[in-house]
Design a protein around this motif. Sequence first.
Motif, PDB file in Angstrom:
ATOM      1  N   ASP A  69       0.750  -0.969  -0.083  1.00 16.53           N
ATOM      2  CA  ASP A  69      -0.104  -0.144  -0.109  1.00 16.53           C
ATOM      3  C   ASP A  69       0.738   1.158   0.323  1.00 16.53           C
ATOM      4  O   ASP A  69      -0.047   2.204  -0.887  1.00 16.53           O
ATOM      5  N   ALA A  70       1.508   0.594   0.939  1.00 17.69           N
ATOM      6  CA  ALA A  70       2.996   2.131   0.768  1.00 17.69           C
ATOM      7  C   ALA A  70       3.434   2.854  -0.727  1.00 17.69           C
ATOM      8  O   ALA A  70       4.134   3.890  -0.496  1.00 17.69           O
ATOM      9  N   ALA A  71       3.916   1.558  -0.981  1.00 19.91           N
ATOM     10  CA  ALA A  71       4.488   2.012  -2.619  1.00 19.91           C
ATOM     11  C   ALA A  71       3.395   2.087  -3.237  1.00 19.91           C
ATOM     12  O   ALA A  71       4.124   3.157  -3.991  1.00 19.91           O
ATOM     13  N   LEU A  72       2.471   1.275  -3.790  1.00 27.02           N
ATOM     14  CA  LEU A  72       1.413   1.995  -4.549  1.00 27.02           C
ATOM     15  C   LEU A  72       0.971   3.604  -4.771  1.00 27.02           C
ATOM     16  O   LEU A  72       0.706   4.251  -5.054  1.00 27.02           O
ATOM     17  N   ALA A  73       0.945   4.031  -2.955  1.00 27.51           N
ATOM     18  CA  ALA A  73       1.237   5.385  -2.553  1.00 27.51           C
ATOM     19  C   ALA A  73       1.999   6.385  -2.939  1.00 27.51           C
ATOM     20  O   ALA A  73       1.371   7.952  -3.896  1.00 27.51           O
ATOM     21  N   LYS A  74       2.904   5.450  -3.392  1.00 20.52           N
ATOM     22  CA  LYS A  74       4.082   6.922  -3.885  1.00 20.52           C
ATOM     23  C   LYS A  74       4.216   6.566  -5.384  1.00 20.52           C
ATOM     24  O   LYS A  74       4.450   7.663  -5.638  1.00 20.52           O
ATOM     25  N   ALA A  75       3.357   5.822  -5.957  1.00 20.94           N
ATOM     26  CA  ALA A  75       3.421   5.183  -6.925  1.00 20.94           C
ATOM     27  C   ALA A  75       2.348   6.126  -8.047  1.00 20.94           C
ATOM     28  O   ALA A  75       2.847   6.939  -8.739  1.00 20.94           O
ATOM     29  N   ALA A  76       1.424   6.285  -6.833  1.00 19.36           N
ATOM     30  CA  ALA A  76       0.624   7.771  -7.194  1.00 19.36           C
ATOM     31  C   ALA A  76       1.000   8.604  -7.522  1.00 19.36           C
ATOM     32  O   ALA A  76       0.053   9.100  -7.813  1.00 19.36           O
ATOM     33  N   GLU A  77       1.598   8.961  -6.259  1.00 20.68           N
ATOM     34  CA  GLU A  77       2.091  10.713  -6.269  1.00 20.68           C
ATOM     35  C   GLU A  77       3.222  10.825  -7.342  1.00 20.68           C
ATOM     36  O   GLU A  77       2.853  11.619  -7.402  1.00 20.68           O
ATOM     37  N   MET A  78       3.214   9.367  -7.951  1.00 18.96           N
ATOM     38  CA  MET A  78       4.314  10.029  -9.011  1.00 18.96           C
ATOM     39  C   MET A  78       3.665  10.360  -9.995  1.00 18.96           C
ATOM     40  O   MET A  78       4.542  10.087 -11.395  1.00 18.96           O
ATOM     41  N   GLY A  79       3.185   9.580 -10.171  1.00 18.62           N
ATOM     42  CA  GLY A  79       1.624   9.983 -11.241  1.00 18.62           C
ATOM     43  C   GLY A  79       2.960   8.440 -12.572  1.00 18.62           C
ATOM     44  O   GLY A  79       2.868   8.475 -13.896  1.00 18.62           O
ATOM     45  N   SER A  95      12.378   4.658 -14.302  1.00 20.58           N
ATOM     46  CA  SER A  95      13.754   4.383 -14.427  1.00 20.58           C
ATOM     47  C   SER A  95      13.959   3.472 -13.298  1.00 20.58           C
ATOM     48  O   SER A  95      13.425   3.603 -11.804  1.00 20.58           O
ATOM     49  N   ALA A  96      15.406   2.719 -13.159  1.00 18.08           N
ATOM     50  CA  ALA A  96      15.741   2.581 -12.270  1.00 18.08           C
ATOM     51  C   ALA A  96      15.891   3.295 -11.033  1.00 18.08           C
ATOM     52  O   ALA A  96      15.554   2.786  -9.635  1.00 18.08           O
ATOM     53  N   GLN A  97      16.321   4.824 -10.872  1.00  9.13           N
ATOM     54  CA  GLN A  97      16.083   5.906  -9.501  1.00  9.13           C
ATOM     55  C   GLN A  97      14.765   5.676  -9.311  1.00  9.13           C
ATOM     56  O   GLN A  97      14.348   5.285  -8.154  1.00  9.13           O
ATOM     57  N   ASP A  98      13.856   5.733 -10.095  1.00 10.13           N
ATOM     58  CA  ASP A  98      11.921   5.757 -10.013  1.00 10.13           C
ATOM     59  C   ASP A  98      11.547   4.719  -8.944  1.00 10.13           C
ATOM     60  O   ASP A  98      10.597   4.314  -8.446  1.00 10.13           O
ATOM     61  N   ASP A  99      11.742   3.425  -9.430  1.00  2.00           N
ATOM     62  CA  ASP A  99      11.808   1.880  -8.875  1.00  2.00           C
ATOM     63  C   ASP A  99      12.206   1.882  -7.390  1.00  2.00           C
ATOM     64  O   ASP A  99      11.115   1.812  -6.500  1.00  2.00           O
ATOM     65  N   THR A 100      13.572   2.572  -7.350  1.00  2.00           N
ATOM     66  CA  THR A 100      14.602   2.385  -5.725  1.00  2.00           C
ATOM     67  C   THR A 100      13.073   3.090  -4.901  1.00  2.00           C
ATOM     68  O   THR A 100      13.008   2.449  -4.219  1.00  2.00           O
ATOM     69  N   VAL A 101      13.391   4.731  -5.354  1.00  3.32           N
ATOM     70  CA  VAL A 101      11.683   5.315  -4.398  1.00  3.32           C
ATOM     71  C   VAL A 101      10.187   4.607  -3.832  1.00  3.32           C
ATOM     72  O   VAL A 101      10.233   4.934  -2.706  1.00  3.32           O
ATOM     73  N   VAL A 102       9.835   4.227  -5.153  1.00  2.00           N
ATOM     74  CA  VAL A 102       8.971   3.376  -4.933  1.00  2.00           C
ATOM     75  C   VAL A 102       9.107   1.993  -4.037  1.00  2.00           C
ATOM     76  O   VAL A 102       8.264   1.974  -2.410  1.00  2.00           O
ATOM     77  N   ALA A 103       9.994   1.359  -4.428  1.00  2.00           N
ATOM     78  CA  ALA A 103      10.759  -0.152  -2.802  1.00  2.00           C
ATOM     79  C   ALA A 103      11.315   0.419  -2.039  1.00  2.00           C
ATOM     80  O   ALA A 103      10.320  -0.420  -0.834  1.00  2.00           O
ATOM     81  N   GLU A 104      11.585   2.165  -1.670  1.00  2.00           N
ATOM     82  CA  GLU A 104      12.057   2.482   0.050  1.00  2.00           C
ATOM     83  C   GLU A 104      10.679   2.771   0.306  1.00  2.00           C
ATOM     84  O   GLU A 104      10.142   3.073   1.695  1.00  2.00           O
ATOM     85  N   ALA A 105       9.789   3.135  -0.732  1.00  2.00           N
ATOM     86  CA  ALA A 105       8.810   3.716   0.673  1.00  2.00           C
ATOM     87  C   ALA A 105       7.933   2.424   0.868  1.00  2.00           C
ATOM     88  O   ALA A 105       7.628   2.259   2.244  1.00  2.00           O
ATOM     89  N   GLY A 106       8.130   1.640   0.288  1.00  2.00           N
ATOM     90  CA  GLY A 106       7.063   0.363   0.572  1.00  2.00           C
ATOM     91  C   GLY A 106       7.927  -0.468   1.409  1.00  2.00           C
ATOM     92  O   GLY A 106       7.381  -0.302   2.635  1.00  2.00           O
ATOM     93  N   ALA A 107       9.239  -0.482   2.249  1.00  2.00           N
ATOM     94  CA  ALA A 107      10.041  -0.785   2.933  1.00  2.00           C
ATOM     95  C   ALA A 107       9.885   0.263   3.772  1.00  2.00           C
ATOM     96  O   ALA A 107      10.157  -0.220   5.373  1.00  2.00           O
TER      97      ALA A 107
END
Length: 141
Positions: free
Chosen positions: A20-30, A124-136
Amino acid sequence: MADTTASRTLTLDGARKALDAALAKAAEMGIAFCIVVADPSGEPIVSARMDGAPRLSAGIAANKAYTVAGFGGMPSGQWWEVIKDEPSLVHGITHTPRLIIFGGGVPILSGGGLVGTIGVSGGSAQDDTVVAEAGAAAVSG
């Protein structure tokens, strides 16, 4: 010396919290991502492919989570720095099935130990990492 070890693992509720946290970050990033939250051995607990996320990204996200688990919690984005100056590793280890050597896979830690992993793919790898870190970061304990 003991013959067994005690291990902790992410619960379904914990995995959902990370997702849920990763999805929220992804939605924020669009950006539409595929997200996989796995146990410490890299086996998926929950996953999601956001509307519009590339289908191939689902497997890549799962492999990022698996890569982190397979190496005791080392984020997938650290691999290139480890192997870049060793041609034999660049050409050899990259043929290891399911190994991903770019960002988007991170450990989920609790109490100083690995309790799960999260893999994200779609940006991007950077975007993927930002989302993953938000989930973790959403998991505590």
